[in-house]
Design a protein around this motif. Structure first.
Motif, PDB file in Angstrom:
ATOM      1  N   VAL A  58      -2.656   0.418  10.368  1.00  0.00           N
ATOM      2  CA  VAL A  58      -1.873   1.532   9.383  1.00  0.00           C
ATOM      3  C   VAL A  58      -2.345   1.235   7.951  1.00  0.00           C
ATOM      4  CG1 VAL A  58       0.098   2.237   8.582  1.00  0.00           C
ATOM      5  CG2 VAL A  58      -0.019   1.778  11.030  1.00  0.00           C
ATOM      6  N   THR A  59      -2.329   0.023   7.516  1.00  0.00           N
ATOM      7  CA  THR A  59      -2.614  -0.266   6.066  1.00  0.00           C
ATOM      8  C   THR A  59      -4.246   0.120   5.896  1.00  0.00           C
ATOM      9  OG1 THR A  59      -1.231  -2.119   6.113  1.00  0.00           O
ATOM     10  CG2 THR A  59      -2.736  -1.926   4.294  1.00  0.00           C
ATOM     11  N   LEU A  60      -4.995  -0.298   6.518  1.00  0.00           N
ATOM     12  CA  LEU A  60      -6.439  -0.042   6.415  1.00  0.00           C
ATOM     13  C   LEU A  60      -6.609   1.868   6.465  1.00  0.00           C
ATOM     14  CD1 LEU A  60      -8.484  -2.825   8.187  1.00  0.00           C
ATOM     15  CD2 LEU A  60      -8.310  -2.127   5.818  1.00  0.00           C
ATOM     16  N   ASN A  61      -5.859   2.360   7.285  1.00  0.00           N
ATOM     17  CA  ASN A  61      -5.895   3.765   7.450  1.00  0.00           C
ATOM     18  C   ASN A  61      -5.541   4.291   6.373  1.00  0.00           C
ATOM     19  OD1 ASN A  61      -6.510   6.309   8.680  1.00  0.00           O
ATOM     20  ND2 ASN A  61      -4.637   6.295   9.945  1.00  0.00           N
ATOM     21  N   LEU A  62      -4.300   4.061   5.757  1.00  0.00           N
ATOM     22  CA  LEU A  62      -3.736   4.711   4.591  1.00  0.00           C
ATOM     23  C   LEU A  62      -4.510   4.533   3.194  1.00  0.00           C
ATOM     24  CD1 LEU A  62      -0.051   3.554   4.853  1.00  0.00           C
ATOM     25  CD2 LEU A  62      -0.991   5.769   5.186  1.00  0.00           C
ATOM     26  N   CYS A  63      -5.275   3.083   3.097  1.00  0.00           N
ATOM     27  CA  CYS A  63      -5.928   3.275   1.834  1.00  0.00           C
ATOM     28  C   CYS A  63      -7.487   3.152   2.048  1.00  0.00           C
ATOM     29  CB  CYS A  63      -5.659   1.705   1.222  1.00  0.00           C
ATOM     30  SG  CYS A  63      -6.344   0.296   2.165  1.00  0.00           S
ATOM     31  N   GLN A  64      -8.080   3.367   3.285  1.00  0.00           N
ATOM     32  CA  GLN A  64      -9.308   3.631   3.668  1.00  0.00           C
ATOM     33  C   GLN A  64     -10.137   2.265   3.269  1.00  0.00           C
ATOM     34  OE1 GLN A  64     -10.630   5.987   5.742  1.00  0.00           O
ATOM     35  NE2 GLN A  64      -8.672   6.475   5.819  1.00  0.00           N
ATOM     36  N   GLY A  65      -9.563   1.174   3.095  1.00  0.00           N
ATOM     37  CA  GLY A  65     -10.171  -0.074   2.519  1.00  0.00           C
ATOM     38  C   GLY A  65     -10.572  -0.627   1.038  1.00  0.00           C
TER      39      GLY A  65
ATOM     40  N   VAL B 153       0.815  -1.157  -0.099  1.00  0.00           N
ATOM     41  CA  VAL B 153       0.250  -0.109  -0.010  1.00  0.00           C
ATOM     42  C   VAL B 153       0.859   1.301   0.043  1.00  0.00           C
ATOM     43  CG1 VAL B 153      -1.588   1.278   1.438  1.00  0.00           C
ATOM     44  CG2 VAL B 153      -2.109  -1.115   1.130  1.00  0.00           C
ATOM     45  N   VAL B 154       1.932   1.299   0.833  1.00  0.00           N
ATOM     46  CA  VAL B 154       2.747   2.421   1.030  1.00  0.00           C
ATOM     47  C   VAL B 154       3.487   2.692  -0.434  1.00  0.00           C
ATOM     48  CG1 VAL B 154       4.962   3.395   1.727  1.00  0.00           C
ATOM     49  CG2 VAL B 154       3.234   2.383   3.186  1.00  0.00           C
ATOM     50  N   ALA B 155       3.869   1.729  -1.067  1.00  0.00           N
ATOM     51  CA  ALA B 155       4.653   1.683  -2.288  1.00  0.00           C
ATOM     52  C   ALA B 155       3.674   1.904  -3.448  1.00  0.00           C
ATOM     53  CB  ALA B 155       5.047   0.120  -2.675  1.00  0.00           C
ATOM     54  N   ALA B 156       2.370   1.705  -3.446  1.00  0.00           N
ATOM     55  CA  ALA B 156       1.397   1.896  -4.337  1.00  0.00           C
ATOM     56  C   ALA B 156       1.177   3.466  -4.080  1.00  0.00           C
ATOM     57  CB  ALA B 156       0.031   1.228  -4.383  1.00  0.00           C
TER      58      ALA B 156
END
Length: 161
Positions: free
Chosen positions: A149-156, A86-89
């Motif tokens: 953190v992943t779900l917070n970054l991409c909002q699902g 997710v961070v890379a994307a």
């Protein structure tokens, strides 16, 4: 009557042989079933697709193998992988939107993902080695942190551009 050594319920026999090698027999069974059910199972395109999509899991499993061999466990590896992706994307998407060349956005995104992926491993390592937290507990906590953190970054939602 006495049984020969190497034979019997514990020492050997066909069931013991199959029991020790059950995963190989199961793999052969699945290959037979899929080759009979699927008409294009043994085509080059299908086999290359299987290898392509299995590569990520083979890489994760090879790293996890060394952890398990040393007596540890890492429950967070899948969620850390998701966080890295997710961070890379996000970095790639934002650099591409800013007008950067595709090669530059991919390289910087991959490096950002690798940098973020080091942090959970470092934190888990410090917790286990320095503070003597059991690996199961430390990585279970990191599992939740990485997932949150992943779900917070991409909002699902998937990241795309």
């Amino acid at each position: 009557m006495s049984r020969q050594s190497g034979r019997g319920l514990r020492g050997g026999g066909a069931l013991s042989y199959i029991g020790e090698r059950w995963s190989g027999f199961f793999l052969v069974f699945l290959l037979l079933v899929f080759s009979l059910v699927g008409k294009n199972f043994f085509t080059v395109k299908n086999l290359s697709n299987i290898l392509y999509f299995a590569t990520i899991y083979v890489l994760l499993a090879s790293g996890e193998t060394f952890v398990i061999i040393t007596g540890g466990i890492d429950l967070s590896v899948g969620f850390v992988m998701g966080l890295v992706m997710v961070v890379a994307a996000i970095v790639m998407r934002d650099l591409h939107a800013a007008g950067a060349a595709p090669a530059v956005s991919m390289i910087v995104g991959a490096l950002a993902g690798l940098a973020v992926g080091v942090l959970p491993g470092l934190i888990n390592g410090i917790l286990v080695a320095r503070f003597r937290v059991p690996p199961f507990i430390a990585t279970l906590g990191m599992y939740g942190v990485a997932n949150g953190v992943t779900l917070n970054l991409c909002q699902g939602f998937p990241i795309y551009f």
